[in-house]
Design a protein around this motif. Structure first.
Motif, short mmCIF file in Angstrom:
data_model
loop_
_atom_site.label_atom_id
_atom_site.label_comp_id
_atom_site.label_asym_id
_atom_site.label_seq_id
_atom_site.Cartn_x
_atom_site.Cartn_y
_atom_site.Cartn_z
N UNK A 4 0.81 -1.21 0.00
CA UNK A 4 0.00 0.00 0.00
C UNK A 4 0.86 1.27 0.00
N UNK A 5 0.17 2.42 -0.10
CA UNK A 5 0.87 3.71 -0.18
C UNK A 5 1.19 4.27 1.20
N UNK A 6 1.98 3.50 1.95
CA UNK A 6 2.39 3.93 3.28
C UNK A 6 3.90 3.79 3.43
N UNK A 7 4.47 4.66 4.21
CA UNK A 7 5.89 4.60 4.54
C UNK A 7 6.12 5.48 5.76
N UNK A 8 7.23 5.31 6.45
CA UNK A 8 7.49 6.15 7.62
C UNK A 8 7.76 7.60 7.21
N UNK A 9 7.50 8.55 8.10
CA UNK A 9 7.84 9.94 7.80
C UNK A 9 9.34 10.16 7.82
N UNK A 10 9.77 11.23 7.18
CA UNK A 10 11.18 11.60 7.20
C UNK A 10 11.59 11.96 8.64
N UNK A 11 12.84 11.67 9.03
CA UNK A 11 13.27 12.05 10.39
C UNK A 11 13.06 13.53 10.71
N UNK A 12 13.22 14.40 9.72
CA UNK A 12 12.98 15.83 9.96
C UNK A 12 11.54 16.08 10.37
N UNK A 13 10.60 15.34 9.74
CA UNK A 13 9.19 15.49 10.09
C UNK A 13 8.92 14.94 11.49
N UNK A 14 9.57 13.84 11.85
CA UNK A 14 9.39 13.27 13.19
C UNK A 14 9.86 14.25 14.25
N UNK A 15 11.04 14.84 14.04
CA UNK A 15 11.58 15.79 15.01
C UNK A 15 10.68 17.02 15.10
N UNK A 16 10.25 17.54 13.94
CA UNK A 16 9.39 18.71 13.94
C UNK A 16 8.06 18.45 14.62
N UNK A 17 7.49 17.28 14.37
CA UNK A 17 6.20 16.95 14.98
C UNK A 17 6.33 16.82 16.49
N UNK A 18 7.36 16.08 16.93
CA UNK A 18 7.53 15.89 18.37
C UNK A 18 7.79 17.22 19.07
N UNK A 19 8.66 18.04 18.50
CA UNK A 19 9.00 19.32 19.14
C UNK A 19 7.76 20.18 19.33
N UNK A 20 6.90 20.20 18.31
CA UNK A 20 5.68 21.01 18.43
C UNK A 20 4.63 20.31 19.29
N UNK A 21 4.56 18.99 19.20
CA UNK A 21 3.57 18.24 19.96
C UNK A 21 3.75 18.43 21.46
N UNK A 22 4.99 18.60 21.91
CA UNK A 22 5.25 18.82 23.33
C UNK A 22 4.58 20.09 23.83
N UNK A 23 4.32 21.03 22.92
CA UNK A 23 3.61 22.26 23.29
C UNK A 23 2.15 22.20 22.88
N UNK A 24 1.82 21.27 21.99
CA UNK A 24 0.44 20.93 21.62
C UNK A 24 -0.38 22.12 21.13
N UNK A 25 0.11 22.85 20.11
CA UNK A 25 -0.68 23.98 19.59
C UNK A 25 -1.87 23.50 18.77
N UNK A 26 -2.90 24.32 18.75
CA UNK A 26 -4.12 24.05 17.99
C UNK A 26 -4.21 25.09 16.89
N UNK A 27 -4.12 24.67 15.64
CA UNK A 27 -4.10 25.62 14.53
C UNK A 27 -5.49 26.03 14.05
N UNK A 28 -6.47 25.94 14.92
CA UNK A 28 -7.78 26.46 14.54
C UNK A 28 -7.73 27.97 14.39
N UNK A 29 -7.01 28.62 15.27
CA UNK A 29 -6.85 30.07 15.19
C UNK A 29 -5.47 30.42 15.74
N UNK A 30 -4.99 31.61 15.39
CA UNK A 30 -3.61 31.96 15.74
C UNK A 30 -3.40 31.99 17.25
N UNK A 31 -4.45 32.28 18.01
CA UNK A 31 -4.28 32.31 19.45
C UNK A 31 -4.06 30.90 20.02
N UNK A 32 -4.37 29.87 19.23
CA UNK A 32 -4.11 28.51 19.66
C UNK A 32 -2.69 28.06 19.38
N UNK A 33 -1.95 28.83 18.59
CA UNK A 33 -0.58 28.46 18.26
C UNK A 33 0.01 29.44 17.25
#
Length: 458
Positions: free
Chosen positions: A62-91
């Motif tokens: 199927x059309x699946x594969x792991x994300x690039x390490x840069x994406x993993x690092x970027x996701x984790x770094x932001x996830x630790x702060x858990x911003x919500x991109x619904x509106x700018x005040x959320x992140x």
């Protein structure tokens, strides 16, 4: 890049940032000791082992594969702060990043103006595009090819819009004569074209569809969820430029960075070429939005809460692998060469034959057998034996096609049943190019020694 090092740097960066706001004591209700967590993690790791090796060239399914390490690092770094991109005040930071990466995606398609945002995936992105289509042309229907993603028919039901399937040609692309007939006989407001069907990777003739649709005053939406990043290779690697160049003349386009954009699930995107469609999304809330009066992401989206970490991951990835021919394009070029190279090997094989030639990087093929019944049986056996081999496993997927589809592609096959399965390999990982010889040899062995090329009809 060393993933473990940069993951630790992401944690350290978050701790440094958190320290700016002063210390506090976490509530004991949320505290878990290492011994208790260790037991849970051991169980978790054991459960997670029940998975397929998406990262490895052995996996050609199927059309699946792991994300690039840069994406993993970027996701984790932001996830630790858990911003919500619904509106700018959320992140604030990740909302700004989202605006920037969406502009880069628009540039990839050559859009001179755009309005868009990230979504949880292609299905949600297509829903938004069809929602705008309904608001723009109330009471009119949607035409889409029979090989388009099943979500278009489903979303038409959700939105209570008439859906009209359109036949495809022998290459799995929208049949233009059939489209003209539907536009002539039905009340159609939007035509959906696909840039990379999920079954075979076929690319509809977008440049021709646009001309036909405009004569009937219909909108054109491009579902490029799977194939969109191949716009970077338009006119190269054997990929015709015209369909991709025509996207800028369409009304909306969807693309999934969690496929060829090297991102973790879920990260899709929808873009509109006319920014004034924002009027269909406008709304207000009595308890939020102290940010500037300009349109914010929550005002151009059907979704509310959205992971800011997805925008962060894509932004960081684009900094090191930008959506250009010399950036991400090099990754896609390797996958494309793997597909065309394998197609050539299959065409020279006595045990296998192509179902159809690949437009992008999806290869469809079958064991060389004389009847649909035997083709289907061989497909089932190859899939099962390949995945269960303890010493040399290979992971494939299947595509079911009806007898008429076989008639258009392989008229010599005896159609003794209404449909049959063929094998399907999505070469979405660039490593498929360097491992192609071994993969082909393995599939040939699975096809069996007794196979012979099907006879050519007189």
């Amino acid at each position: 890049m060393e993933l473990a090092h940069w993951l630790s740097r992401a944690v350290a960066a978050n701790e440094e940032w958190s320290a700016r706001f002063g210390s506090y004591s976490p509530h004991p209700a949320t505290e878990i000791g290492d011994p208790a967590f260790a037991a849970a993690f051991e169980e978790f790791a054991a459960r997670l082992a029940d998975n397929y090796p998406f990262f490895h060239p052995r996996y050609a399914g199927q059309m699946v594969k792991p994300p690039h390490p840069a994406a993993v690092v970027g996701y984790l770094a932001a996830m630790l702060r858990n911003p919500n991109n619904h509106a700018r005040e959320g992140g604030p930071a990740t909302c700004d990043m989202e605006v920037e990466v969406v502009a880069q995606l628009a540039g990839m398609f050559g859009l001179t103006t755009h309005l868009g945002h990230l979504t949880g995936g292609g299905t949600m992105a297509n829903l938004e595009a069809l929602y705008v289509a309904r608001q723009s042309h109330p009471d009119l229907g949607v035409a889409y090819s029979v090989d388009s993603h099943f979500s278009h028919a489903r979303m038409c039901e959700v939105l209570r819009m008439p859906g009209h399937p359109v036949a495809v040609d022998a290459a799995g692309r929208m049949d233009l004569a059939a489209l003209r007939a539907v536009l002539r006989d039905e009340r159609i407001g939007t035509v959906v074209v696909t840039a990379g069907t999920t079954g075979t990777g076929a690319v509809d003739p977008i440049h021709e569809v646009v001309e036909i649709a405009r004569r009937h005053r219909a909108r054109v939406h491009v579902d490029a969820a799977y194939g969109g990043f191949f716009a970077l290779l338009a006119g190269a690697e054997g990929i015709p430029a015209e369909p991709w160049q025509a996207i800028r003349r369409c009304d909306s386009v969807v693309v999934d960075p969690h496929k060829h954009g090297l991102q973790p699930y879920g990260c899709g995107a929808v873009l509109f070429t006319d920014p004034t469609v924002a009027r269909h999304f406008r709304h207000d809330s009595s308890y939020t939005y102290f940010t500037p009066a300009d349109l914010h992401l929550g005002e151009i989206s059907l979704e509310c809460s959205r992971a800011g970490a997805a925008a962060a991951a894509l932004w960081l990835t684009f900094r090191v692998l930008p959506p250009t021919r010399d950036g991400l394009g090099r990754v896609l070029a390797a996958s494309r060469r793997a597909a065309t190279g394998w197609a050539e090997r299959i065409e020279g094989s006595s045990r296998l034959r192509l179902y159809q030639r690949p437009d992008l990087d999806i290869v469809t093929y079958l064991a060389a057998r004389p009847t649909l019944s035997e083709v289907d049986s061989a497909t089932e056996r190859m899939l099962r034996e390949g995945m269960t081999d303890p010493d040399d496993p290979v992971y494939l997927s299947v595509l079911r096609a009806d007898a008429d589809a076989f008639r258009r592609r392989h008229p010599d096959l005896v159609r003794d049943r209404p449909d049959a399965r063929v094998l399907r390999s999505v070469l979405i990982k660039p490593e498929a190019e360097t491992e192609l010889a071994g993969l082909h040899e393995r599939i040939e062995r699975l096809a069996g020694e007794r196979s012979t090329r099907c006879p050519t009809p007189a």
